[in-house]
Design a protein around this motif. Structure first.
Motif, PDB file in Angstrom:
ATOM      1  N   GLY A 135     -31.821  71.731 -11.708  1.00 60.30           N
ATOM      2  CA  GLY A 135     -30.812  71.057 -12.540  1.00 60.30           C
ATOM      3  C   GLY A 135     -29.851  70.288 -11.659  1.00 60.30           C
ATOM      4  O   GLY A 135     -29.401  70.801 -10.631  1.00 60.30           O
ATOM      5  N   PHE A 136     -29.542  69.080 -12.077  1.00 52.57           N
ATOM      6  CA  PHE A 136     -28.818  68.148 -11.210  1.00 52.57           C
ATOM      7  C   PHE A 136     -27.608  67.645 -11.989  1.00 52.57           C
ATOM      8  O   PHE A 136     -27.749  66.856 -12.926  1.00 52.57           O
ATOM      9  CB  PHE A 136     -29.815  67.009 -10.905  1.00 52.57           C
ATOM     10  N   LEU A 137     -26.411  68.097 -11.634  1.00 50.42           N
ATOM     11  CA  LEU A 137     -25.199  67.700 -12.367  1.00 50.42           C
ATOM     12  C   LEU A 137     -24.522  66.535 -11.665  1.00 50.42           C
ATOM     13  O   LEU A 137     -23.879  66.705 -10.627  1.00 50.42           O
ATOM     14  CB  LEU A 137     -24.247  68.897 -12.500  1.00 50.42           C
ATOM     15  N   GLY A 159     -33.584  78.013 -17.074  1.00 48.99           N
ATOM     16  CA  GLY A 159     -34.667  78.329 -16.144  1.00 48.99           C
ATOM     17  C   GLY A 159     -34.629  77.562 -14.836  1.00 48.99           C
ATOM     18  O   GLY A 159     -35.560  77.666 -14.022  1.00 48.99           O
ATOM     19  N   ALA A 160     -33.560  76.790 -14.598  1.00 50.51           N
ATOM     20  CA  ALA A 160     -33.472  76.048 -13.320  1.00 50.51           C
ATOM     21  C   ALA A 160     -33.411  77.040 -12.159  1.00 50.51           C
ATOM     22  O   ALA A 160     -32.686  78.038 -12.225  1.00 50.51           O
ATOM     23  CB  ALA A 160     -32.236  75.149 -13.308  1.00 50.51           C
ATOM     24  N   GLU A 161     -34.184  76.760 -11.115  1.00 52.60           N
ATOM     25  CA  GLU A 161     -34.211  77.644  -9.946  1.00 52.60           C
ATOM     26  C   GLU A 161     -33.168  77.234  -8.907  1.00 52.60           C
ATOM     27  O   GLU A 161     -32.828  78.006  -8.016  1.00 52.60           O
ATOM     28  CB  GLU A 161     -35.607  77.617  -9.327  1.00 52.60           C
ATOM     29  N   ILE A 162     -32.726  75.999  -9.005  1.00 58.41           N
ATOM     30  CA  ILE A 162     -31.664  75.474  -8.136  1.00 58.41           C
ATOM     31  C   ILE A 162     -30.756  74.638  -9.029  1.00 58.41           C
ATOM     32  O   ILE A 162     -31.260  73.905  -9.895  1.00 58.41           O
ATOM     33  CB  ILE A 162     -32.217  74.552  -7.025  1.00 58.41           C
ATOM     34  N   VAL A 163     -29.458  74.740  -8.857  1.00 58.84           N
ATOM     35  CA  VAL A 163     -28.550  73.813  -9.542  1.00 58.84           C
ATOM     36  C   VAL A 163     -27.750  73.061  -8.487  1.00 58.84           C
ATOM     37  O   VAL A 163     -27.201  73.656  -7.558  1.00 58.84           O
ATOM     38  CB  VAL A 163     -27.601  74.533 -10.523  1.00 58.84           C
ATOM     39  N   TYR A 164     -27.712  71.745  -8.669  1.00 60.28           N
ATOM     40  CA  TYR A 164     -27.024  70.862  -7.729  1.00 60.28           C
ATOM     41  C   TYR A 164     -25.669  70.404  -8.258  1.00 60.28           C
ATOM     42  O   TYR A 164     -25.541  70.035  -9.427  1.00 60.28           O
ATOM     43  CB  TYR A 164     -27.852  69.586  -7.527  1.00 60.28           C
ATOM     44  N   ALA A 165     -24.689  70.375  -7.378  1.00 62.19           N
ATOM     45  CA  ALA A 165     -23.478  69.577  -7.596  1.00 62.19           C
ATOM     46  C   ALA A 165     -23.737  68.238  -6.921  1.00 62.19           C
ATOM     47  O   ALA A 165     -24.036  68.180  -5.728  1.00 62.19           O
ATOM     48  CB  ALA A 165     -22.264  70.256  -6.982  1.00 62.19           C
ATOM     49  N   THR A 166     -23.645  67.170  -7.689  1.00 57.15           N
ATOM     50  CA  THR A 166     -24.039  65.845  -7.219  1.00 57.15           C
ATOM     51  C   THR A 166     -22.830  64.921  -7.202  1.00 57.15           C
ATOM     52  O   THR A 166     -22.233  64.651  -8.247  1.00 57.15           O
ATOM     53  CB  THR A 166     -25.139  65.290  -8.146  1.00 57.15           C
ATOM     54  N   ASP A 191     -30.320  79.367  -6.625  1.00 61.81           N
ATOM     55  CA  ASP A 191     -29.895  78.614  -5.442  1.00 61.81           C
ATOM     56  C   ASP A 191     -28.977  77.454  -5.834  1.00 61.81           C
ATOM     57  O   ASP A 191     -29.069  76.932  -6.947  1.00 61.81           O
ATOM     58  CB  ASP A 191     -31.127  78.080  -4.698  1.00 61.81           C
ATOM     59  N   ILE A 192     -28.130  77.061  -4.889  1.00 56.88           N
ATOM     60  CA  ILE A 192     -27.184  75.959  -5.125  1.00 56.88           C
ATOM     61  C   ILE A 192     -27.543  74.798  -4.201  1.00 56.88           C
ATOM     62  O   ILE A 192     -27.895  75.010  -3.038  1.00 56.88           O
ATOM     63  CB  ILE A 192     -25.731  76.381  -4.805  1.00 56.88           C
ATOM     64  N   GLY A 193     -27.449  73.590  -4.735  1.00 61.02           N
ATOM     65  CA  GLY A 193     -27.710  72.399  -3.932  1.00 61.02           C
ATOM     66  C   GLY A 193     -26.526  71.445  -3.945  1.00 61.02           C
ATOM     67  O   GLY A 193     -25.644  71.536  -4.801  1.00 61.02           O
ATOM     68  N   PHE A 194     -26.529  70.531  -2.976  1.00 64.64           N
ATOM     69  CA  PHE A 194     -25.488  69.486  -2.930  1.00 64.64           C
ATOM     70  C   PHE A 194     -26.120  68.154  -2.549  1.00 64.64           C
ATOM     71  O   PHE A 194     -26.940  68.086  -1.626  1.00 64.64           O
ATOM     72  CB  PHE A 194     -24.376  69.835  -1.937  1.00 64.64           C
ATOM     73  N   HIS A 195     -25.704  67.117  -3.256  1.00 68.22           N
ATOM     74  CA  HIS A 195     -26.180  65.748  -3.023  1.00 68.22           C
ATOM     75  C   HIS A 195     -24.949  64.869  -2.828  1.00 68.22           C
ATOM     76  O   HIS A 195     -24.119  64.767  -3.734  1.00 68.22           O
ATOM     77  CB  HIS A 195     -27.005  65.307  -4.242  1.00 68.22           C
ATOM     78  N   ALA A 215     -24.326  76.553  -0.320  1.00 68.73           N
ATOM     79  CA  ALA A 215     -25.467  75.728  -0.740  1.00 68.73           C
ATOM     80  C   ALA A 215     -26.616  75.913   0.247  1.00 68.73           C
ATOM     81  O   ALA A 215     -26.395  76.019   1.456  1.00 68.73           O
ATOM     82  CB  ALA A 215     -25.072  74.254  -0.806  1.00 68.73           C
ATOM     83  N   THR A 216     -27.844  75.961  -0.258  1.00 73.28           N
ATOM     84  CA  THR A 216     -29.007  76.103   0.621  1.00 73.28           C
ATOM     85  C   THR A 216     -29.981  74.929   0.487  1.00 73.28           C
ATOM     86  O   THR A 216     -30.969  74.860   1.213  1.00 73.28           O
ATOM     87  CB  THR A 216     -29.750  77.425   0.358  1.00 73.28           C
ATOM     88  N   TYR A 217     -29.709  74.016  -0.438  1.00 76.54           N
ATOM     89  CA  TYR A 217     -30.500  72.785  -0.561  1.00 76.54           C
ATOM     90  C   TYR A 217     -29.530  71.613  -0.450  1.00 76.54           C
ATOM     91  O   TYR A 217     -28.553  71.549  -1.205  1.00 76.54           O
ATOM     92  CB  TYR A 217     -31.236  72.724  -1.910  1.00 76.54           C
ATOM     93  N   VAL A 218     -29.765  70.737   0.505  1.00 80.01           N
ATOM     94  CA  VAL A 218     -28.874  69.592   0.681  1.00 80.01           C
ATOM     95  C   VAL A 218     -29.699  68.323   0.820  1.00 80.01           C
ATOM     96  O   VAL A 218     -30.695  68.291   1.530  1.00 80.01           O
ATOM     97  CB  VAL A 218     -27.944  69.765   1.906  1.00 80.01           C
ATOM     98  N   ASP A 219     -29.263  67.301   0.113  1.00 79.08           N
ATOM     99  CA  ASP A 219     -30.010  66.046   0.090  1.00 79.08           C
ATOM    100  C   ASP A 219     -29.568  65.111   1.199  1.00 79.08           C
ATOM    101  O   ASP A 219     -28.385  65.067   1.557  1.00 79.08           O
ATOM    102  CB  ASP A 219     -29.790  65.325  -1.240  1.00 79.08           C
TER     103      ASP A 219
END
Lengths: 336, 336
Positions: A135-137, A159-166, A191-195, A215-219
């Motif tokens: 999921g990408f916010l 059901g999102a496995e990662i949610v991003y703050a974008t 998991d949390i992501g950042f873009h 965050a463990t996923y970064v764009d």
């Protein structure tokens, strides 16, 4: 797979589509994909800048059908997986099914920061199709922290496995990123992501702040290629996290080689912070407004920056493009 | 003069000299100076990239005599003051006296971070000449914090009114800047300054970290024009500090106009983070090494990045250029 502290997700072949005016060739995509795969990037995104189905009069037609580009990218991968972006309302569920046939293994479903609920079916479909589902916010700076957390929880519940703050407009400062990602980390199990975007020259610092907050996923994107002032620079991120002893699994020299040897030569212009892209970050408005603000500024003979600042003050969002001409007219009237 | 929280000191016409290969014209200098003055910048620097007297075979000859450029810049100012850079050993005290005759009102005396003692006479002279006098500790990442503080105290004892921590290689991360500037703030009575480079894409975040830790003078350059990957971007800094409600006294639109309208058109190439400039920041080596590492890499058919990383590991400093060829030879031998 070896242990990594974080995953760098490369978006050159998706966010970069904006900077390329959606004109990626199959050769460019193959060479970039091969380089990313060999450098140890595990996920990279290939789509029209506005996601699946974005090729249109409104968002700009793609030069090459994105399904063909996705297929070509997947064909080059030994270990990496291809992600696709899907904006409900622009892309259809059928587009996602086609992308999976072309080789996509991950989907990122993106909505405005306050509108996660429109993505319920798309997240469910991603899971049904066996994709890694995200999921990408977008425009995360436009909502209070509590609202961002509420919307992220919706994504997680779907059901999102990662949610991003974008940070779509590159409007956030590091302390603001830290506050947001910490709140997400506390409230969510996934998991949390950042873009990030670089409009205020803070993309790298914001990305580090996000990782420090959990965050463990970064764009990132090679050479920053992306909308506005571009993204966090993938190859620089590899160097910075190495300096910080944070394991990304990315080979620094190899990722530099694909940036400097493959991407830099096909970039139409360097990714700089200049003019309206700076004001985008300063005022926090969405990049898709720029086409209209430029036209409105010319039509009413006013400073485009004044229009952007006023749009930011009003917290205008995508879909409110009509406002732009009203604002320009008001500024012109006030001047004259 | 109105109250400001911080002063942005612009170095386009000095650090930018590196990027321009010391070929600034009088017209470029006049237009940039006029724009900076009108935008409300109070101090900006005009010198050869390596300071007064830098025009030479070793550092590159200036196209136009710097005294003429200083005079032209001063002539354009209604309120701003022209600073000059002086590296003892490159510039002489006589050069400073000539610069004052040409209109300089501020001098920044720069030494390697461990060598403040060579600047005693130059700081004294600056004060005698009635200049605003600054001590500039270069390559600040190469000394432990205690050493940096010790050297800064020397500068203060000589009469420096501001002491700078200078991240010449763009090698510091924000938490490292904060630690250094906080220590300086605690130990010194005089003002503290910070000068950043963007090799790790952290110039802006480092500058903000410095201000949060107590720095009140921060350097920037228009369009980032400067050595290596360039400097903190002046016009972006104006926007970021405005967002943070930190008063700089700089007019955002006017400083953007001089960046985009005057400087961008004369830049030989955009200021990107690419190839060896990234490795400079990653390994923490000085930009003047690049000419030699490039040549040594070609001569011994090795990867230039390996030479730079090894130089960083050895903490090589300016003057040790001979080492470069030894290292290249060793790498070649180890390969073969």
């Amino acid at each position: 797979m070896e242990k990594r502290d974080i995953e760098i997700v490369d978006v050159t072949l998706r966010d970069g589509s904006h900077a390329m005016r959606h004109a990626f060739t199959e050769k460019q995509v193959r060479e970039t994909a091969r380089g990313l795969d060999q450098a140890g990037i595990r996920y990279f995104e290939v789509s029209h800048g506005d996601g699946l189905g974005g090729s249109s009069l409104q968002y700009g037609f793609s030069k090459v059908d994105e399904l063909k580009l996705i297929e070509a990218a997947a064909d080059e991968c030994q270990q990496a997986q291809v992600s696709v972006l899907l904006l409900p309302g622009i892309g259809l569920k059928e587009d996602l099914q086609e992308a999976v046939k072309a080789g996509a293994k991950m989907v990122r479903v993106a909505t405005h920061v306050t509108e996660a609920d429109v993505a319920h079916q798309h997240i469910s479909l991603g899971r049904e199709l066996g994709l890694k589902t995200v999921g990408f916010l977008m425009m995360a700076h436009m909502a209070p922290v509590e609202k961002l957390v509420e919307q992220a929880k919706l994504f997680e519940s779907y059901g999102a496995e990662i949610v991003y703050a974008t940070d779509s407009a590159g409007a956030l400062l590091p302390h603001e990123v830290k506050e947001r990602v910490s709140a997400l980390r506390d409230a969510l199990q996934c998991d949390i992501g950042f873009h990030g975007h670089n409009n205020l020259s803070m993309a790298m610092a914001n990305t580090v702040a996000a990782v420090e907050a959990g965050a463990t996923y970064v764009d990132g994107s090679l050479c920053c290629l992306g909308a506005g002032s571009g993204n966090t620079q993938t190859e620089v991120m590899a160097a910075v996290f190495d300096r910080m002893n944070i394991e990304t699994g990315v080979d620094l020299y190899k990722v530099m080689d694909v940036a400097n040897g493959v991407v830099a030569p096909f970039m139409p212009r360097p990714q700089e912070i200049t003019g309206s892209s700076l004001i985008m970050g300063y005022s926090g408005v969405y990049s898709s407004f720029l086409l209209h603000t430029n036209e409105a500024a010319r039509k009413f003979n006013v400073d485009e920056r004044d229009i952007l600042v006023e749009l930011g003050r009003m917290q205008a969002i995508g879909g409110q493009e009509d406002l732009i001409y009203d604002i320009a007219a008001q500024i012109a009237a006030a001047k004259g």
